[in-house]
Structure formats: structure tokens, C-alpha cells
Design a protein around this motif. Sequence first.
Motif, short mmCIF file in Angstrom:
data_model
loop_
_atom_site.label_atom_id
_atom_site.label_comp_id
_atom_site.label_asym_id
_atom_site.label_seq_id
_atom_site.Cartn_x
_atom_site.Cartn_y
_atom_site.Cartn_z
N ALA A 114 0.83 -1.21 0.00
CA ALA A 114 0.00 0.00 0.00
C ALA A 114 0.86 1.25 0.00
O ALA A 114 0.58 2.22 -0.73
N LEU A 115 1.93 1.26 0.80
CA LEU A 115 2.79 2.44 0.87
C LEU A 115 3.54 2.65 -0.44
O LEU A 115 3.68 3.78 -0.92
N ILE A 116 4.02 1.56 -1.05
CA ILE A 116 4.70 1.67 -2.33
C ILE A 116 3.76 2.24 -3.39
O ILE A 116 4.13 3.12 -4.18
N SER A 117 2.51 1.75 -3.39
CA SER A 117 1.53 2.24 -4.36
C SER A 117 1.26 3.72 -4.17
O SER A 117 1.19 4.50 -5.14
N LEU A 118 1.12 4.15 -2.92
CA LEU A 118 0.86 5.57 -2.65
C LEU A 118 2.05 6.43 -3.03
O LEU A 118 1.88 7.54 -3.55
N VAL A 119 3.26 5.94 -2.76
CA VAL A 119 4.46 6.69 -3.15
C VAL A 119 4.53 6.80 -4.66
O VAL A 119 4.80 7.88 -5.21
N ASP A 120 4.29 5.70 -5.37
CA ASP A 120 4.33 5.73 -6.83
C ASP A 120 3.29 6.72 -7.38
O ASP A 120 3.57 7.47 -8.32
N GLU A 121 2.10 6.70 -6.81
CA GLU A 121 1.06 7.62 -7.28
C GLU A 121 1.44 9.07 -7.01
O GLU A 121 1.16 9.95 -7.84
N SER A 122 2.06 9.32 -5.88
CA SER A 122 2.51 10.69 -5.59
C SER A 122 3.53 11.14 -6.62
O SER A 122 3.46 12.27 -7.14
N LEU A 123 4.47 10.27 -6.94
CA LEU A 123 5.47 10.60 -7.96
C LEU A 123 4.83 10.81 -9.33
O LEU A 123 5.21 11.71 -10.08
N GLN A 124 3.84 9.98 -9.64
CA GLN A 124 3.17 10.12 -10.93
C GLN A 124 2.43 11.44 -11.03
O GLN A 124 2.55 12.16 -12.03
N PHE A 125 1.67 11.78 -9.99
CA PHE A 125 0.93 13.05 -10.02
C PHE A 125 1.88 14.25 -10.06
O PHE A 125 1.61 15.23 -10.76
N GLN A 126 2.97 14.18 -9.34
CA GLN A 126 3.93 15.27 -9.38
C GLN A 126 4.51 15.44 -10.78
O GLN A 126 4.66 16.56 -11.28
N GLU A 127 4.83 14.32 -11.43
CA GLU A 127 5.37 14.38 -12.79
C GLU A 127 4.32 14.89 -13.77
O GLU A 127 4.62 15.71 -14.65
N LEU A 128 3.09 14.42 -13.63
CA LEU A 128 2.03 14.85 -14.54
C LEU A 128 1.73 16.33 -14.41
O LEU A 128 1.52 17.03 -15.42
N ARG A 129 1.72 16.83 -13.18
CA ARG A 129 1.47 18.27 -12.99
C ARG A 129 2.61 19.10 -13.55
O ARG A 129 2.38 20.20 -14.09
N MET A 450 9.25 4.86 -14.14
CA MET A 450 8.98 4.89 -12.69
C MET A 450 10.25 4.65 -11.89
O MET A 450 10.44 5.28 -10.84
N ARG A 451 11.12 3.79 -12.36
CA ARG A 451 12.38 3.55 -11.65
C ARG A 451 13.20 4.84 -11.57
O ARG A 451 13.76 5.17 -10.52
N ASP A 452 13.25 5.57 -12.68
CA ASP A 452 14.01 6.83 -12.69
C ASP A 452 13.39 7.86 -11.75
O ASP A 452 14.10 8.61 -11.08
N LEU A 453 12.05 7.92 -11.71
CA LEU A 453 11.39 8.86 -10.81
C LEU A 453 11.70 8.52 -9.35
O LEU A 453 11.95 9.43 -8.53
N ARG A 454 11.68 7.23 -9.03
CA ARG A 454 11.99 6.84 -7.64
C ARG A 454 13.44 7.17 -7.28
O ARG A 454 13.72 7.66 -6.18
N ASN A 455 14.35 6.89 -8.21
CA ASN A 455 15.77 7.11 -7.93
C ASN A 455 16.09 8.59 -7.73
O ASN A 455 17.00 8.94 -6.97
#
Length: 462
Positions: A114-129, A450-455
Amino acid sequence: MAARTMGEYRPLKETISSMKSFVSGPQTVSGLARSAAFACALIAAGSPLAYAQAPQPTVESPPPAPTGMSESVAAVVNDQIISTYDLGQRMRLLIATSGVQPTEQTLPQFQREALISLVDESLQFQELRRVEREQKIDIIAGNEEVDQEIADMAQSNNMSREQFLQFLQSRQIGIDTLRQQIRAQISWARWIRGRYGSRLRIGDDQIAATQAKMAADAAKPQYQISEVLIDANRVGGMQQAMQGAQQLVAQMQQGAPFPAVARQFSALPTAAAGGDAGWVGQGEMPPEVQQVVEQMRPGQLSQPVAVRDGVYIVYLRDKRAGGGTTLVNLKQAAVALPQGADEAAARAKLEQLRPQITSCDTLEAAAAKFDGVVASDLGEAELSDLAPQFKTAAESLQVGQVSEPIRTGAGLHLVAVCGRRAAGGANMERDAIENRLYGQQLSMIARRYMRDLRNSATIETR
């Protein structure tokens, strides 16, 4: 507060404690995925797997609402806060849709996922905005798209929208939790397709190579499998991936439906289809997985298999031996003649007809112009099963060619070879091969993105 990698999330005691009430009764509810972004159809679980040993528990009354759950910070992603309330809600949604029984042992896995999913979604929304601001375009899905997706989910489960929302409420799952996940998945898929989809080109050489390989593999054993891949990069390393896979295997052995687990935990493109990879041959699986599958019997679930990118779980649904014979598809134009009858007139008629048959598609229409000539589709058969006269013709003819008149006890025949393939599996159409290669490449690009966004992100947990 210290920066941590994705695999170093330590248990949040407050969230775990607040979830204990959710474990008070059996909660198996599986998900029936739509092929769109999010698979969240909710039905009473029933294990389709032949290996299940434990009886399937029934769904009891909903658990009592958690008490004493104060909201605090679970993680910070580039200064954006994920609260423990958000984390608890996502855990509930995962439990309701995965079919995995929540226990003291599995709750930490639900928390991590659940935490990984929420972190990924936060990164996705930040990138999309960021992209929206820089390129002055709209990417993030609006409320109408999200509401339509929820309505489709309800309909696919034979529920009204109100019944669907009541089900979520009965599991103390806020509708905003579902809406957030749907919005992220629709928006991110749109961005990936828009940015990279038009750039991908599947060449004729790639398709031809795939067709050639499939033709070569048709004579080898093939396996109908469902698959789950726990991505080691996503969960924080091979140790975490292996531990998570072992827990999922244990749950599926107790009755958790494989498709529901695949939809929620697998990192493969087949997750949207419940892990269904269809029929695969040698060379289409990682070597480590292939070695295991070759030793399995239909209906068996594998133990976790470590590969380069993570850990596989495979369910072998069926297998078939490779075909050493050739299958041919035949049509004929024939004139009935009794034994001993003069065949000169019939032979002349078929000789006149033969050059007018330019392909198998034209055989019936051409034969209809000649009185006494009957056209028929003989279908597909093994070469070795054909009558000797037909077998000789089929062996010597190429696809699309028509034989000389052939005499049998029933009359005179023109035989056309309309198709030929090795036994062992149906040929995949060119468009299907192209779509399959396209999806594989797009999925690989999305995972690297997604790997690059996390890194490059600053991810902190408390």
C-alpha cells in the motif's frame, strides 16, 4: 526522519494496530479486472485453483470500524505528505480486492504494498502536474472519467453504483481512496501512451522473427500459464520480493484466487488480465521459470522463482506436447463417378476449372460455374491421416496451389492446399503479434520511467 529506500519501510505500529479490527473475520473478496486501468471488481471469493487445500471461508459480517486511529505522517515524497489514514485506507482496499486473508503475518506485506503504491502515485501526479505546467496540456483525468470507470466496475459485477459504493463503505473504504487510485492509473497510462506510444515502431523484421520462432516452437512442448512477478526494484530488493512472494504462495495455497492476487501485486503487463499469459513455449519464459514449469503438472502452483528482475510465481493451467506432424487445411472441387465409369469428360471439366481457381477463396465460386462439380471445405487434418492420394498431393503442393485431378473410389477431385502448420498450437495473427510486442515495449518503458522517478526522488518515512 531519515531518507529510506523503498525496501526499508519499517512497520508503522499505529497503522498496523488500527487494522487489527479488520482481521477479526474472514475477508476474502476477489477482484474481476476490466482490461482498462484498474481491476477492482468485488465479488465473494471462490478459489479456481485445483491445488487449494483449505476450504474457502465464507464472507461474514463486515468488521467493526477501527478505533483509536489518529492521523499522522506515514511518508513524505518530495515534500508531499502521505498520512497514516491514507495508508490504512489503501491497505483496506488491497485486502478487499486481492483475496489474500489479512493476518498478523500478511499485514506488514499489505502495508508495504500500500505504501509503495501511494508513493508511486505521488510521484506520478507530481510528474504529470509538471508536464501540464510546462507543456500547457491536460493529462490528469477529470471527475467524469473517474465516475464512468466506477460505474463500469459496478456494472461488471452486476451491481448498481449505489450497491458498489455501499460495499466499499461496509469495508470502511472511503470512495476517495478508490477515486485516487483510478485517477492515477488512467492519467499515467494516458501520459505513457501519449509520450511514447506514437514513437514505438514494430518492424516487419520483428514480426517475421516472432512468427519464425513461433513456427519453430510449435513442435516443442507448450504451457498455458498464469504468472505473477514481484518486481525487486519496486519493493526494495530481492529479499523483500522473495518474502512477499512466499507469503502470496501460502495464501493462494489456502484459497486466495490467483487472478485477484496477480491484479494487485504483479508487475507484469498480464496483471490486467489476472496474470493470464496464455500459451507460451520454450524461450518465451525466463530460463529459471522454464526449468520449473517443465517439471510441473497442470493444476500446480510453483514456489517462488528468483529471476533477474524479481521473483516469479507461476500457475500451470495446462500443457500440450509438441506436434511432430503437419496439419493441412484443404478444399476440394469434385465430380462424383462410380467405379469403372468413363472419366474423360469429368477430367476435361476439372482441367478446365483448375486454372480458374486462383486461391482457396475463389474455389467455390469457380466450381459453381461447372455443372456436376461440387465444392467443399475439407477442414484441417493431420497429413498422416489423409487418404494416400490426397496425402501425396498435399505433401507436394504449396499453400494456395491446386492439384491435378485425383481419382478415388468416389470420383475425381481437385484438391487445394489452403493452409499448413506444425501441430502443437494455433498460429498467431500478424496484428496480434504486433500488439503483443507493442504492449511489451510500452510496459518496459513505463517501468523504467517509474524507476528513474523513484531514484531521483526524496522519499522519507517515519
